[in-house]
Write an enzyme that holds these catalytic residues in place. Structure first.
Site, PDB file in Angstrom:
ATOM      1  N   VAL A  12      -3.349   0.468   3.943  1.00 49.52           N
ATOM      2  CA  VAL A  12      -1.801   1.377   4.096  1.00 49.52           C
ATOM      3  C   VAL A  12      -1.832   1.685   2.882  1.00 49.52           C
ATOM      4  CG1 VAL A  12       0.052   0.926   4.865  1.00 49.52           C
ATOM      5  CG2 VAL A  12      -1.329   0.471   6.170  1.00 49.52           C
ATOM      6  N   CYS A  13      -1.390   2.695   2.779  1.00 47.82           N
ATOM      7  CA  CYS A  13      -0.349   3.163   1.424  1.00 47.82           C
ATOM      8  C   CYS A  13      -1.571   3.490   0.428  1.00 47.82           C
ATOM      9  CB  CYS A  13       0.770   2.838   0.865  1.00 47.82           C
ATOM     10  SG  CYS A  13       2.006   3.199   0.139  1.00 47.82           S
ATOM     11  N   THR A  14      -1.337   3.465  -1.378  1.00 44.84           N
ATOM     12  CA  THR A  14      -2.286   2.748  -2.586  1.00 44.84           C
ATOM     13  C   THR A  14      -3.015   1.460  -1.720  1.00 44.84           C
ATOM     14  OG1 THR A  14      -0.132   1.388  -3.616  1.00 44.84           O
ATOM     15  CG2 THR A  14      -0.527   3.778  -3.886  1.00 44.84           C
TER      16      THR A  14
END
Length: 229
Positions: free
Chosen positions: A100-102
């Protein structure tokens, strides 16, 4: 049938990157969810929420789904061989390798994105190519058994997509209804395409510190790869 989900939890994590998909996974039928770190001491998220790991790298069982959330705290992980080795070992047998995300940048540092489509937070999307990924715009991007999500709140949609892949759409929709997930945001500024120029500039200034530190880390990694053996 038990399905084992494991989410990395670490200092400086963006808590919603973790807790969004955690809530989805934990609500699925037959789910066993682990929060994994080097030890089981509490860790503090980027927004100061205290989170409790439930198992360690050494004690974690083989996972069906390994998930790496993001946040400013990923910067040290990009150069942490203990973390990267654990992810590689789990990924070798997992049904799905996810982020998720970075968190996708950590998968990249572990060598798991080469030649594969992936996404991340819009303010870090340009870093994906440094790890050999094929940067792909999307809230959820799937390439075989690799599933990556965009920034922060995308983790909720991502969690439902993972549950659907494992247990079918009906189970995913049952989880969605049980959590009454039917978002209707009061503003339409959740992506750079929708936000005004002023909001984009203000947001970039707010995120500048973490991004600058991340640029330095990735530059070191790229330089080390170019050094002759």
């Amino acid at each position: 049938m038990t399905i084992r989900f494991g989410l990395l939890v670490f200092p400086g994590i963006q808590q919603l990157d973790l807790t969004g998909p955690y809530e989805i996974f934990a609500s699925a039928e037959g789910a066993e969810v682990h929060l994994i770190w080097k030890d089981t001491s509490p860790v503090i998220s980027a927004t100061k929420l205290v989170l409790q790991p439930t198992t360690t790298f050494d004690e974690c069982p083989q996972l069906d789904v390994i998930c790496v959330p993001g946040g400013g705290g990923i910067n040290p992980l990009l150069e942490d061989e203990i973390v990267l080795s654990f992810i590689r070992a789990q990924a070798a047998q997992a049904r799905f390798i996810t982020s998720v995300c970075t968190g996708s940048l950590v998968l990249g540092a572990a060598g798991l994105l080469k030649g594969r489509k992936a996404t991340t937070h819009w303010n870090a999307h340009d870093f994906l190519a440094s790890f050999g990924a094929v940067p792909t715009t999307g809230r959820i991007v799937r390439d075989g058994n690799l599933i990556t999500a965009g920034g922060v709140t995308a983790g909720i949609d991502f969690g439902l997509a993972v549950v659907a892949a494992l247990l079918g759409q009906e189970e995913a929709e049952t989880v969605q209804l049980s959590l009454e997930y039917a978002p209707t945001p009061p503003f339409h500024s959740g992506t750079p395409e929708e936000a005004t120029a002023d909001v984009i500039a203000r947001t970039k200034r707010r995120l500048a510190g973490s991004r600058t530190a991340r640029e330095a880390v990735i530059a070191r990694l790229m330089a080390s790869q170019r050094e002759p053996v």
